[in-house]
Scaffold this motif. Structure first.
Motif, PDB file in Angstrom:
ATOM      1  N   PRO A 187       0.877  -1.192   0.151  1.00 59.28           N
ATOM      2  CA  PRO A 187      -0.165  -0.036  -0.015  1.00 59.28           C
ATOM      3  C   PRO A 187       0.622   1.440   0.029  1.00 59.28           C
ATOM      4  O   PRO A 187       1.748   1.471   0.703  1.00 59.28           O
ATOM      5  CB  PRO A 187      -0.923  -0.076   1.333  1.00 59.28           C
ATOM      6  CG  PRO A 187      -0.505  -1.459   1.890  1.00 59.28           C
ATOM      7  CD  PRO A 187       0.677  -2.085   1.150  1.00 59.28           C
ATOM      8  N   PRO A 188       0.423   2.171  -0.845  1.00 56.57           N
ATOM      9  CA  PRO A 188       1.187   3.578  -0.877  1.00 56.57           C
ATOM     10  C   PRO A 188       1.154   4.184   0.441  1.00 56.57           C
ATOM     11  O   PRO A 188       2.158   4.991   0.767  1.00 56.57           O
ATOM     12  CB  PRO A 188       0.688   4.228  -1.957  1.00 56.57           C
ATOM     13  CG  PRO A 188       0.154   3.380  -2.796  1.00 56.57           C
ATOM     14  CD  PRO A 188      -0.197   2.106  -2.000  1.00 56.57           C
ATOM     15  N   ILE A 189       0.260   4.168   1.234  1.00 53.78           N
ATOM     16  CA  ILE A 189       0.016   4.682   2.763  1.00 53.78           C
ATOM     17  C   ILE A 189       0.252   3.695   3.706  1.00 53.78           C
ATOM     18  O   ILE A 189      -0.672   2.503   3.984  1.00 53.78           O
ATOM     19  CB  ILE A 189      -1.062   5.668   2.947  1.00 53.78           C
ATOM     20  CG1 ILE A 189      -0.928   6.789   2.137  1.00 53.78           C
ATOM     21  CG2 ILE A 189      -1.138   6.055   4.383  1.00 53.78           C
ATOM     22  CD1 ILE A 189      -2.254   7.622   2.084  1.00 53.78           C
ATOM     23  N   LEU A 190       1.353   3.682   4.728  1.00 57.36           N
ATOM     24  CA  LEU A 190       1.069   2.708   5.531  1.00 57.36           C
ATOM     25  C   LEU A 190       0.709   3.837   7.174  1.00 57.36           C
ATOM     26  O   LEU A 190       1.553   4.529   7.496  1.00 57.36           O
ATOM     27  CB  LEU A 190       2.339   1.978   6.034  1.00 57.36           C
ATOM     28  CG  LEU A 190       2.996   1.337   5.100  1.00 57.36           C
ATOM     29  CD1 LEU A 190       4.211   0.653   5.351  1.00 57.36           C
ATOM     30  CD2 LEU A 190       1.991   0.229   4.706  1.00 57.36           C
ATOM     31  N   ALA A 191      -0.436   3.672   7.881  1.00 53.38           N
ATOM     32  CA  ALA A 191      -0.905   4.374   8.769  1.00 53.38           C
ATOM     33  C   ALA A 191      -0.082   3.964   9.902  1.00 53.38           C
ATOM     34  O   ALA A 191      -0.238   2.664  10.375  1.00 53.38           O
ATOM     35  CB  ALA A 191      -2.502   4.142   8.886  1.00 53.38           C
ATOM     36  N   VAL A 192       0.400   4.922  10.648  1.00 54.37           N
ATOM     37  CA  VAL A 192       1.420   4.601  11.656  1.00 54.37           C
ATOM     38  C   VAL A 192       0.512   4.553  13.130  1.00 54.37           C
ATOM     39  O   VAL A 192      -0.359   5.402  13.483  1.00 54.37           O
ATOM     40  CB  VAL A 192       2.242   5.591  11.889  1.00 54.37           C
ATOM     41  CG1 VAL A 192       3.089   5.517  13.206  1.00 54.37           C
ATOM     42  CG2 VAL A 192       3.244   5.492  10.753  1.00 54.37           C
ATOM     43  N   LEU A 193       0.590   3.513  13.890  1.00 51.77           N
ATOM     44  CA  LEU A 193       0.144   3.049  15.135  1.00 51.77           C
ATOM     45  C   LEU A 193       1.243   3.066  16.137  1.00 51.77           C
ATOM     46  O   LEU A 193       2.197   1.863  16.355  1.00 51.77           O
ATOM     47  CB  LEU A 193      -0.652   2.007  15.213  1.00 51.77           C
ATOM     48  CG  LEU A 193      -2.141   2.116  14.742  1.00 51.77           C
ATOM     49  CD1 LEU A 193      -2.941   0.657  14.540  1.00 51.77           C
ATOM     50  CD2 LEU A 193      -2.922   3.036  15.708  1.00 51.77           C
ATOM     51  N   ASP A 194       1.453   3.830  17.003  1.00 55.09           N
ATOM     52  CA  ASP A 194       2.581   3.690  18.177  1.00 55.09           C
ATOM     53  C   ASP A 194       1.790   3.360  19.445  1.00 55.09           C
ATOM     54  O   ASP A 194       0.777   4.020  19.793  1.00 55.09           O
ATOM     55  CB  ASP A 194       3.180   4.921  18.487  1.00 55.09           C
ATOM     56  CG  ASP A 194       4.091   5.376  17.363  1.00 55.09           C
ATOM     57  OD1 ASP A 194       5.167   4.859  17.123  1.00 55.09           O
ATOM     58  OD2 ASP A 194       3.835   6.360  16.457  1.00 55.09           O
ATOM     59  N   ILE A 195       2.147   2.211  19.860  1.00 52.11           N
ATOM     60  CA  ILE A 195       1.303   1.642  20.846  1.00 52.11           C
ATOM     61  C   ILE A 195       2.077   1.502  22.339  1.00 52.11           C
ATOM     62  O   ILE A 195       3.164   1.001  22.113  1.00 52.11           O
ATOM     63  CB  ILE A 195       0.558   0.405  20.759  1.00 52.11           C
ATOM     64  CG1 ILE A 195       1.736  -0.741  20.414  1.00 52.11           C
ATOM     65  CG2 ILE A 195      -0.269   0.748  19.601  1.00 52.11           C
ATOM     66  CD1 ILE A 195       0.654  -2.122  20.110  1.00 52.11           C
ATOM     67  N   LYS A 196       1.510   1.895  23.416  1.00 45.65           N
ATOM     68  CA  LYS A 196       2.246   1.953  24.711  1.00 45.65           C
ATOM     69  C   LYS A 196       1.273   1.525  25.690  1.00 45.65           C
ATOM     70  O   LYS A 196       0.135   2.206  25.804  1.00 45.65           O
ATOM     71  CB  LYS A 196       2.899   3.348  25.207  1.00 45.65           C
ATOM     72  CG  LYS A 196       3.767   3.303  26.269  1.00 45.65           C
ATOM     73  CD  LYS A 196       4.349   4.904  26.417  1.00 45.65           C
ATOM     74  CE  LYS A 196       5.328   4.803  27.915  1.00 45.65           C
ATOM     75  NZ  LYS A 196       5.960   6.219  27.670  1.00 45.65           N
ATOM     76  N   GLY A 243       7.919  10.090   8.354  1.00 43.86           N
ATOM     77  CA  GLY A 243       8.251  10.942   9.462  1.00 43.86           C
ATOM     78  C   GLY A 243       8.107  12.387   8.909  1.00 43.86           C
ATOM     79  O   GLY A 243       8.623  12.704   8.054  1.00 43.86           O
ATOM     80  N   GLY A 244       7.460  13.145   9.565  1.00 49.99           N
ATOM     81  CA  GLY A 244       7.061  14.672   9.329  1.00 49.99           C
ATOM     82  C   GLY A 244       6.101  14.893   8.278  1.00 49.99           C
ATOM     83  O   GLY A 244       5.857  16.143   7.834  1.00 49.99           O
ATOM     84  N   ILE A 245       5.397  13.996   7.780  1.00 48.34           N
ATOM     85  CA  ILE A 245       4.414  14.058   6.720  1.00 48.34           C
ATOM     86  C   ILE A 245       3.196  14.991   7.157  1.00 48.34           C
ATOM     87  O   ILE A 245       2.677  14.686   8.291  1.00 48.34           O
ATOM     88  CB  ILE A 245       3.948  12.656   6.162  1.00 48.34           C
ATOM     89  CG1 ILE A 245       4.954  11.774   5.832  1.00 48.34           C
ATOM     90  CG2 ILE A 245       2.769  12.960   5.015  1.00 48.34           C
ATOM     91  CD1 ILE A 245       5.853  12.142   4.762  1.00 48.34           C
ATOM     92  N   ARG A 246       3.215  16.082   6.290  1.00 49.94           N
ATOM     93  CA  ARG A 246       2.449  16.920   6.566  1.00 49.94           C
ATOM     94  C   ARG A 246       0.898  16.910   5.549  1.00 49.94           C
ATOM     95  O   ARG A 246      -0.042  17.636   5.860  1.00 49.94           O
ATOM     96  CB  ARG A 246       2.851  18.495   6.529  1.00 49.94           C
ATOM     97  CG  ARG A 246       4.048  18.654   7.529  1.00 49.94           C
ATOM     98  CD  ARG A 246       4.726  19.895   7.115  1.00 49.94           C
ATOM     99  NE  ARG A 246       5.410  19.947   5.818  1.00 49.94           N
ATOM    100  CZ  ARG A 246       6.301  20.443   5.358  1.00 49.94           C
ATOM    101  NH1 ARG A 246       6.702  21.546   6.010  1.00 49.94           N
ATOM    102  NH2 ARG A 246       7.093  20.071   4.206  1.00 49.94           N
ATOM    103  N   VAL A 276       4.652   5.162   1.940  1.00 47.11           N
ATOM    104  CA  VAL A 276       5.113   6.142   3.001  1.00 47.11           C
ATOM    105  C   VAL A 276       4.250   5.950   4.326  1.00 47.11           C
ATOM    106  O   VAL A 276       3.274   5.625   4.405  1.00 47.11           O
ATOM    107  CB  VAL A 276       4.844   7.395   2.466  1.00 47.11           C
ATOM    108  CG1 VAL A 276       5.029   8.439   3.528  1.00 47.11           C
ATOM    109  CG2 VAL A 276       5.734   7.554   1.170  1.00 47.11           C
ATOM    110  N   LEU A 277       5.106   5.851   5.452  1.00 46.36           N
ATOM    111  CA  LEU A 277       4.532   5.842   6.627  1.00 46.36           C
ATOM    112  C   LEU A 277       3.799   7.391   7.027  1.00 46.36           C
ATOM    113  O   LEU A 277       4.566   8.555   6.853  1.00 46.36           O
ATOM    114  CB  LEU A 277       5.600   5.664   7.827  1.00 46.36           C
ATOM    115  CG  LEU A 277       5.832   4.313   8.061  1.00 46.36           C
ATOM    116  CD1 LEU A 277       6.645   3.377   6.810  1.00 46.36           C
ATOM    117  CD2 LEU A 277       6.688   4.101   9.105  1.00 46.36           C
TER     118      LEU A 277
END
Length: 261
Positions: free
Chosen positions: A6-15, A217-220, A236-237
């Motif tokens: 996929p051209p977009i990988l949606a980021v999930l940071d889990i803690k 990183g930093g995508i706006r 792209v993440l």
């Protein structure tokens, strides 16, 4: 096992089972995402929202595991069960760590692409060439080698007297069996300051045309996304930009017209 990326990988940071907002690698200060995104910052609800928006792949950073804690299997398995491609950074340190974590999500119906990140992986030789067990692991599962930067400098868990030379290092990794790479400058993650690795991605694509290549990183905006795609990235993440309705709509709508290859 290989499938279109996929051209977009949606980021999930889990803690601690929650989705958090990652900013510039300052993990001690990560806070749960704002409640206006979903009813609560549950990773599964956020992932479902991403998929409803049209996102077709997830990139998950298990911050507990990255910081030496246990894999968050009760949070990760439902994400895997969604059936979309999933890349996972679980802070793999060495062979023993891999043998402990990998079986916990070893599911023949839902394949994880495991990130081996330079910031945490310390089971390399002094010249950063991978150990022999990596070759066997690559024959059994999907792995992406993550080359981490901070303000343009490569970060490695293996002490180096001088910064490593990127392209000879990548040649070693390819010779071991890696064909998938993530370039990520941690300093711009979550800052909305624009991508930092476009030029390096372009050079990587020119030198190694057959690899799969990711960055973020930093995508706006959609333009930031397209910049990295034009630089040779296969995907792209994107994280923070998807939390803002206007930018998310532009990014996903614009990207939805892109043909997967």
């Amino acid at each position: 096992m290989n499938s279109p990326t996929p051209p977009i990988l949606a980021v999930l940071d889990i803690k601690h089972g929650q989705a958090v907002h990652a900013v510039a690698g300052k993990r001690a200060s990560y806070r749960p995402l704002p409640n206006n995104l979903v009813t609560h910052p549950a990773p599964l609800e956020l992932a479902k929202r991403y998929i409803q928006q049209g996102i077709q792949g997830l990139y998950v950073a298990d911050l507990d595991a990255i910081q030496g804690g246990p894999l968050q299997t009760t949070t990760l398995q439902p994400l895997l069960d969604l059936g979309v491609p999933l890349w996972l950074d679980a802070g793999i340190v060495d062979q023993r760590d891999w043998q402990k974590k990998h079986p916990q999500l070893d599911d023949p119906d839902h394949v994880v692409d495991w990130i081996v990140a330079s910031e945490t992986f310390r089971d390399s030789h002094s010249d950063l060439s991978p150990p022999p067990w990596i070759r066997a692991a690559l024959n059994e599962t999907k792995m992406t080698f993550g080359i981490d930067f901070f303000d343009g400098s490569i970060r490695t868990a293996v002490s180096q007297s001088d910064p490593p030379s990127l392209f000879p290092w990548v040649e070693q990794l390819i010779a071991t069996g890696f064909d998938s790479f993530l370039l990520l400058d941690i300093a711009v993650v979550g800052t909305g300051s624009g991508p930092a690795c476009g030029s390096l991605c372009q050079q990587m694509r020119q030198r190694f045309p057959s690899i799969r290549l990711y960055s973020g990183g930093g995508i706006r905006s959609l333009e930031d996304l397209n910049q990295l795609i034009r630089s040779g990235c296969d995907a792209v993440l994107v994280g923070s930009a998807l939390h803002r309705p206007e930018s998310a709509r532009l990014i996903v709508t614009g990207d939805s017209k892109r043909k997967l290859t």
